[in-house]
Scaffold this active site. Structure first.
Site, short mmCIF file in Angstrom:
data_model
loop_
_atom_site.label_atom_id
_atom_site.label_comp_id
_atom_site.label_asym_id
_atom_site.label_seq_id
_atom_site.Cartn_x
_atom_site.Cartn_y
_atom_site.Cartn_z
N SER A 28 65.34 49.72 71.68
CA SER A 28 64.87 50.20 72.98
C SER A 28 63.40 49.88 73.19
O SER A 28 62.58 50.07 72.31
CB SER A 28 65.04 51.72 73.06
N HIS A 59 75.47 45.93 80.04
CA HIS A 59 74.85 44.65 79.72
C HIS A 59 75.59 44.01 78.56
O HIS A 59 75.62 44.55 77.46
CB HIS A 59 73.38 44.84 79.33
N HIS A 81 76.28 48.68 68.68
CA HIS A 81 76.16 49.92 67.91
C HIS A 81 77.52 50.40 67.41
O HIS A 81 78.53 50.22 68.09
CB HIS A 81 75.54 51.03 68.78
N TYR A 83 78.53 53.40 67.35
CA TYR A 83 79.07 54.46 68.22
C TYR A 83 79.83 53.91 69.42
O TYR A 83 80.52 54.65 70.11
CB TYR A 83 77.97 55.43 68.67
N GLU A 84 79.72 52.61 69.67
CA GLU A 84 80.48 52.03 70.78
C GLU A 84 81.96 51.88 70.42
O GLU A 84 82.78 51.64 71.30
CB GLU A 84 79.90 50.67 71.16
N ALA A 111 64.56 52.58 68.14
CA ALA A 111 63.97 53.84 68.56
C ALA A 111 64.54 54.90 67.64
O ALA A 111 65.73 54.85 67.30
CB ALA A 111 64.35 54.13 70.00
N MET A 209 70.44 55.56 64.97
CA MET A 209 71.85 55.20 65.08
C MET A 209 72.10 53.70 64.84
O MET A 209 73.11 53.17 65.31
CB MET A 209 72.36 55.56 66.49
N SER A 210 71.20 53.03 64.16
CA SER A 210 71.38 51.58 63.98
C SER A 210 70.68 51.11 62.71
O SER A 210 70.42 51.89 61.79
CB SER A 210 70.79 50.84 65.19
N ASN A 233 60.66 60.41 69.85
CA ASN A 233 60.75 61.87 70.05
C ASN A 233 60.77 62.53 68.69
O ASN A 233 61.08 61.88 67.69
CB ASN A 233 62.06 62.20 70.79
N HIS A 245 68.04 60.78 76.60
CA HIS A 245 67.78 59.35 76.53
C HIS A 245 66.57 58.95 77.38
O HIS A 245 65.87 57.99 77.06
CB HIS A 245 69.03 58.58 76.98
N1 HPA Z 1 68.13 60.66 66.87
C1 HPA Z 1 68.88 59.55 66.76
N2 HPA Z 1 68.61 58.42 67.38
C2 HPA Z 1 67.51 58.40 68.15
C3 HPA Z 1 66.69 59.51 68.31
C4 HPA Z 1 67.01 60.72 67.63
O1 HPA Z 1 66.32 61.75 67.71
N3 HPA Z 1 65.68 59.13 69.14
C5 HPA Z 1 65.91 57.83 69.46
N4 HPA Z 1 67.01 57.38 68.87
#
Ligand code: HPA
Length: 270
Positions: A28, A59, A81, A83-84, A111, A209-210, A233, A245
């Site tokens: 991201s 996309h 990903h 999760y897809e 991210a 998640m990656s 975050n 998100h």
């Molecule tokens: N957790 C998992 N994946 C993320 C997060 C998070 O807090 N922030 C950005 N991607």
């Protein structure tokens, strides 16, 4: 799996004979990076037979081939990903394909949520190691001997040499870096506060998640790997507000300019 990879490679080779030295899988906020290099060729994922096509935001994504200064790179614009819903072997297929196109080194970014309470949103973290307990290994299943060994060593997934290069590039740009261990969860839900405490107990500094799965597939085939997380975050439970998100995207966008400059500098020095 190897046949599928060879088919994908043949599909790519019908369209371009570009040989990258470095593969980039950017998370991201860094999607724009690919549009700012000297582009030599692009291939939409939909043009590659058997290629997993990402569903995020509709996309499809594409490979962008080109040069950062003189360095030939291939960039995955849009990653796949777990999760897809793809099997883990498909999630790492693009990574393997980059290696088969000729890339010797891989730079991964993402991210992530900060589980280290000394971090703050907007920090960049050099990934020193990872934990993938809880997500299936991409190496499960019959081993593809052509790529690597059945029981690959993972003592240095993230190259110490490349970590050093990231540090000196950041210093030259006047950027302060964090360092730490990335814990990959499946997503797509953010973690619970208890899961974040678990990650902390394990020694995890960031959750996401990656990346770790791609790093493992790359190491399996002998590529040199490095990775950087953008802490968008604080992870659930540390953050006193609900995660969303939009916040992730906003922080990623805020840091994007510095992050892109850093990635460009790393690429020409790695
Ligand atoms: N957790 C998992 N994946 C993320 C997060 C998070 O807090 N922030 C950005 N991607």
């Amino acid at each position: 799996m190897y046949n599928k990879l060879m088919k994908c490679l043949a599909s790519v080779r019908e369209k371009t004979d570009f040989v990258p030295e470095i593969g980039l899988i950017l998370g991201s906020g860094l999607g724009e990076f690919a549009n700012e290099i000297e582009i030599a060729d692009t291939i939409s994922y939909t043009e590659i037979e058997g290629f997993p096509v990402s569903t995020v935001k509709g996309h499809a994504g594409r490979f962008v081939f080109g040069y950062v200064e003189k360095t030939p790179v291939v960039i995955m614009q849009g990653r796949v990903h777990y999760y897809e819903g793809y099997p883990m072997q498909d999630v790492v297929l693009p990574t393997r394909l980059m290696g088969m196109m000729g890339a010797k080194k891989i730079l991964l970014t993402n991210a992530a949520g900060g589980s280290n309470e000394n971090f703050k949103p907007g920090d960049l973290m050099i990934i020193t190691d990872h934990i993938t307990t809880g997500v299936p290994s991409p190496l499960i299943g019959p081993n593809v001997e052509e790529l690597g060994t059945r029981f690959p060593d993972m003592s240095e997934v993230y190259s110490k040499r490349l970590q050093g290069i990231i540090k000196s590039c950041a210093a030259e740009l006047g950027l302060t870096m964090q360092e730490g261990v990335y814990v990959q969860f499946t997503g797509p839900n953010y973690e619970t506060p208890a899961e974040v405490r678990l990650a902390q107990t394990w020694g995890g500094d960031a959750v996401g998640m990656s990346t770790a799965c791609e790093a493992m597939a790359a190491r399996h085939m002998g590529l040199e790997v490095c990775g950087i997380s953008c802490i968008t975050n604080m992870a659930a439970g540390i953050s006193k507000v609900e995660l969303n998100h939009k916040e992730v995207q906003e922080t990623a966008d805020r840091v994007a300019k510095d992050f892109k400059a850093l990635v460009a500098k790393i690429v020409v020095n790695m």
